[in-house]
Design an enzyme around this catalytic site. Structure first.
Site, PDB file in Angstrom:
ATOM      1  N   ARG A  59       0.859  -1.305  -0.016  1.00 53.31           N
ATOM      2  CA  ARG A  59       0.051  -0.060   0.007  1.00 53.31           C
ATOM      3  C   ARG A  59       0.830   1.519   0.016  1.00 53.31           C
ATOM      4  NH1 ARG A  59      -3.289  -2.870   3.685  1.00 53.31           N
ATOM      5  NH2 ARG A  59      -5.019  -3.812   2.460  1.00 53.31           N
ATOM      6  N   LYS A 117       3.023  11.713 -11.457  1.00 52.81           N
ATOM      7  CA  LYS A 117       2.328  10.506 -12.407  1.00 52.81           C
ATOM      8  C   LYS A 117       3.074   9.531 -12.703  1.00 52.81           C
ATOM      9  CE  LYS A 117      -0.831  13.767 -15.106  1.00 52.81           C
ATOM     10  NZ  LYS A 117      -1.146  14.187 -16.488  1.00 52.81           N
ATOM     11  N   GLU A 161       9.676  18.135 -25.483  1.00 58.03           N
ATOM     12  CA  GLU A 161       8.940  18.489 -24.063  1.00 58.03           C
ATOM     13  C   GLU A 161       9.611  19.597 -23.461  1.00 58.03           C
ATOM     14  OE1 GLU A 161       6.457  16.577 -22.825  1.00 58.03           O
ATOM     15  OE2 GLU A 161       6.275  14.611 -23.240  1.00 58.03           O
ATOM     16  N   LYS A 163       7.466  23.005 -14.406  1.00 63.35           N
ATOM     17  CA  LYS A 163       6.679  21.759 -13.861  1.00 63.35           C
ATOM     18  C   LYS A 163       6.313  21.996 -12.610  1.00 63.35           C
ATOM     19  CE  LYS A 163       5.128  17.225 -14.696  1.00 63.35           C
ATOM     20  NZ  LYS A 163       5.324  15.941 -15.220  1.00 63.35           N
ATOM     21  N   HIS A 222      -1.150  11.415 -28.688  1.00 62.00           N
ATOM     22  CA  HIS A 222      -1.238   9.928 -28.034  1.00 62.00           C
ATOM     23  C   HIS A 222      -1.921   9.236 -29.199  1.00 62.00           C
ATOM     24  CE1 HIS A 222      -1.172  10.379 -23.291  1.00 62.00           C
ATOM     25  NE2 HIS A 222       0.106  10.186 -23.980  1.00 62.00           N
TER      26      HIS A 222
HETATM   27  P1  NAD Z   1      12.362   5.430 -22.131  1.00 64.39           P
HETATM   28  O1  NAD Z   1      12.471   5.020 -20.649  1.00 64.39           O
HETATM   29  O2  NAD Z   1      11.836   4.168 -23.052  1.00 64.39           O
HETATM   30  O3  NAD Z   1      13.960   5.566 -22.460  1.00 64.39           O
HETATM   31  C1  NAD Z   1      14.415   5.723 -23.800  1.00 64.39           C
HETATM   32  C2  NAD Z   1      15.608   4.691 -24.216  1.00 64.39           C
HETATM   33  O4  NAD Z   1      16.690   5.208 -23.775  1.00 64.39           O
HETATM   34  C3  NAD Z   1      15.372   3.394 -23.752  1.00 64.39           C
HETATM   35  O5  NAD Z   1      15.779   2.462 -24.693  1.00 64.39           O
HETATM   36  C4  NAD Z   1      16.373   3.469 -22.508  1.00 64.39           C
HETATM   37  O6  NAD Z   1      17.031   2.313 -22.121  1.00 64.39           O
HETATM   38  C5  NAD Z   1      17.484   4.160 -22.973  1.00 64.39           C
HETATM   39  N1  NAD Z   1      18.138   4.913 -22.013  1.00 64.39           N
HETATM   40  C6  NAD Z   1      17.781   5.581 -20.889  1.00 64.39           C
HETATM   41  N2  NAD Z   1      18.747   6.423 -20.261  1.00 64.39           N
HETATM   42  C7  NAD Z   1      19.755   6.307 -21.242  1.00 64.39           C
HETATM   43  C8  NAD Z   1      21.128   6.829 -21.119  1.00 64.39           C
HETATM   44  N3  NAD Z   1      21.332   7.591 -20.322  1.00 64.39           N
HETATM   45  N4  NAD Z   1      22.138   6.407 -22.128  1.00 64.39           N
HETATM   46  C9  NAD Z   1      21.798   5.464 -23.036  1.00 64.39           C
HETATM   47  N5  NAD Z   1      20.305   5.050 -23.171  1.00 64.39           N
HETATM   48  C10 NAD Z   1      19.452   5.415 -22.186  1.00 64.39           C
HETATM   49  O7  NAD Z   1      11.874   6.685 -22.509  1.00 64.39           O
HETATM   50  P2  NAD Z   1      11.599   8.054 -22.137  1.00 64.39           P
HETATM   51  O8  NAD Z   1      11.280   8.912 -23.399  1.00 64.39           O
HETATM   52  O9  NAD Z   1      12.523   8.502 -21.129  1.00 64.39           O
HETATM   53  O10 NAD Z   1      10.059   7.977 -21.401  1.00 64.39           O
HETATM   54  C11 NAD Z   1       9.049   7.896 -22.195  1.00 64.39           C
HETATM   55  C12 NAD Z   1       7.886   7.082 -21.046  1.00 64.39           C
HETATM   56  O11 NAD Z   1       7.768   8.315 -20.384  1.00 64.39           O
HETATM   57  C13 NAD Z   1       6.592   7.158 -21.986  1.00 64.39           C
HETATM   58  O12 NAD Z   1       6.166   5.925 -21.372  1.00 64.39           O
HETATM   59  C14 NAD Z   1       5.809   8.281 -21.617  1.00 64.39           C
HETATM   60  O13 NAD Z   1       4.413   7.776 -21.503  1.00 64.39           O
HETATM   61  C15 NAD Z   1       6.130   8.526 -20.037  1.00 64.39           C
HETATM   62  N6  NAD Z   1       5.994   9.889 -19.759  1.00 64.39           N
HETATM   63  C16 NAD Z   1       5.449  10.215 -18.358  1.00 64.39           C
HETATM   64  C17 NAD Z   1       5.460  11.179 -17.862  1.00 64.39           C
HETATM   65  C18 NAD Z   1       4.601  11.698 -16.513  1.00 64.39           C
HETATM   66  O14 NAD Z   1       4.367  12.469 -16.085  1.00 64.39           O
HETATM   67  N7  NAD Z   1       4.800  10.282 -15.759  1.00 64.39           N
HETATM   68  C19 NAD Z   1       5.448  12.277 -18.572  1.00 64.39           C
HETATM   69  C20 NAD Z   1       6.118  12.380 -19.883  1.00 64.39           C
HETATM   70  C21 NAD Z   1       6.107  11.027 -20.390  1.00 64.39           C
HETATM   71  N1  GLY Z   2       3.353  14.944 -18.340  1.00 61.31           N
HETATM   72  C1  GLY Z   2       2.026  15.602 -17.961  1.00 61.31           C
HETATM   73  C2  GLY Z   2       1.827  15.908 -16.351  1.00 61.31           C
HETATM   74  O1  GLY Z   2       2.856  15.315 -15.685  1.00 61.31           O
HETATM   75  O2  GLY Z   2       1.003  16.371 -15.934  1.00 61.31           O
END
Ligand code: NAD
Ligand code: GLY
Length: 372
Positions: free
Chosen positions: A124, A146, A188, A230, A255
């Site tokens: 939890r 999030k 972003e 943010k 999306h």
């Molecule tokens: P990811 O986590 O898939 O990373 C991208 C790639 O880079 C992966 O292959 C990873 O293994 C590699 N990688 C990571 N760090 C590295 C480094 N320092 N050196 C070499 N390779 C590295 O993708 P992302 O773009 O970081 O995140 C995308 C995700 O984030 C999506 O699922 C999206 O929905 C989510 N997201 C969430 C929020 C939120 O507020 N929670 C906001 C925006 C996006």
């Molecule tokens: N990435 C959108 C949010 O965190 O609200």
């Protein structure tokens, strides 16, 4: 310059610091120790990040007297799934943890979202720390709480608002990030300027290309500025009852495009957001809300750094307007049957629009997928 700067996300008893700087992984143990409740941590990471940064993090934790174990998952969006969530929870519980244990997410947004949701759920709720290693996760996903995973019905449909205890954004980790991922994160970064900070956008127009090509000072400033923006919005509206929705600029179209590619590597999340932002400006200009010049300026900047600005630039995807509109209507941004858009009156003046005629959205999508 100090090795890092500190920002705070002000959320009363859930407040936490964000450190942005160089060499932070080496200092991680000392920085994490004061904010956690026991000496025991589990680091969750992926197969790409582990060989690069796991040992360094483990050494730093050990030097601070913290004991850690690790869980390494496959890299990629498919890991943000119910199957891997179950696998992760099983592995965590098999380690016989108690509620004082802390999870550490070492990786991009996939690892951060999944680990955060595991932390929210297991026993939890246990503490977690974000160590984002992609530009996208440093400027967006690691901040604001999030957390979640994707469902067969769509992206991020399962999740929780659950804040980390600390965020460590080490700019050095971006040195190993593939250029395509840097650009995806940059989409972003520019979003913050487009939402409510025209001066930041103008600064990015001067510095963005260098930033994407490796300029560390610019990267650090951009991560700092993005996290500031943010953190401010999240402090005002933690659970997206109002203003936080502005952070979804580009996401309604984005999306939809991602869904059509099956959330595959054909289109990265950040690339989809960049395309979505261009389409949100197109829709705003079409409705007479902003000038065509603002829409052109936005698209020109994304193109200048090397991001795709039209869905037709994405290889290996056949786009269909009906399918795209269908995805749009099953997104979680639908309220009372109406699709929510974030539109703009100008660069730096985004607002939430809930009464958009879908015929106008269709027209923009249709035009975009036919463009050459
Ligand atoms: P990811 O986590 O898939 O990373 C991208 C790639 O880079 C992966 O292959 C990873 O293994 C590699 N990688 C990571 N760090 C590295 C480094 N320092 N050196 C070499 N390779 C590295 O993708 P992302 O773009 O970081 O995140 C995308 C995700 O984030 C999506 O699922 C999206 O929905 C989510 N997201 C969430 C929020 C939120 O507020 N929670 C906001 C925006 C996006
Ligand atoms: N990435 C959108 C949010 O965190 O609200």
């Amino acid at each position: 310059m100090p090795s890092h700067e500190t920002l705070k996300v002000e959320l009363a008893e859930r407040s936490y610091d964000i450190y942005v700087g160089d060499g932070l992984l080496a200092e991680a143990g000392a920085l994490i120790k004061p904010v956690i409740r026991s000496q025991r941590l589990i680091v969750v990471t992926d197969e790409n990040v582990a060989p690069l940064y796991l040992a360094g993090l483990e050494n730093s934790l050990e030097a601070a007297g913290l004991s850690s174990e690790s869980i390494i998952l496959p890299a990629g969006e498919q890991t943000k799934s119910i199957a891997y969530f179950e696998q992760l929870i099983d592995q965590i519980l098999a380690k016989k943890i108690d509620r004082q244990c802390t999870l550490v997410a070492l990786g991009g947004g996939v690892i951060g979202d999944l680990t955060g949701y595991a932390a929210a759920s297991v026993l939890r709720g246990i503490d977690f720390v974000q160590i984002p290693t992609t530009l996208l996760s440093q400027v967006d996903s690691s901040v604001g709480g999030k957390t979640g995973i994707n469902a067969a019905h769509g992206k991020n449909l399962i999740g929780a608002f659950y804040q980390p205890r600390l965020v460590l954004a080490d700019i050095d980790t971006l040195d190993t990030l593939p250029q395509r991922e840097i650009l995806a994160g940059y989409a972003e970064v520019a979003k913050y300027g487009l939402i409510d900070d025209p001066e930041f956008f103008a600064w990015l127009e001067q510095t963005g290309i260098d930033l994407c090509n490796g300029n560390k000072d610019h990267r650090r400033q951009a991560v700092l500025k993005s996290c500031q923006s943010k953190a401010k919005i999240v402090a005002e509206d933690e659970t997206e009852q109002g203003r936080r929705a502005l952070l979804n600029l580009g996401h309604t179209f984005g999306h939809t495009l991602e869904a059509e590619t099956g959330f595959s590597d054909k289109l990265l999340h950040g690339e989809a957001v960049g395309l979505g932002i261009c389409l949100a400006f197109d829709l705003s200009a079409h409705l007479g809300l902003c000038t065509k010049d603002d829409a052109n300026r936005t698209r020109a900047h994304y193109a200048a750094v090397g991001l795709p600005t039209s869905p037709t630039e994405i290889d290996g995807v056949e786009w269909h307007t009906d399918a795209l509109l269908n995805h749009m209507q099953s997104d979680k941004k639908v309220e009372n049957g109406k699709v929510t858009f974030i539109l703009v009156r100008a660069i730096g003046e985004a607002f939430v629009a809930r009464d958009i005629n879908m015929a106008d959205a269709r027209l923009i999508v249709d035009k975009a997928i036919r463009q050459n």
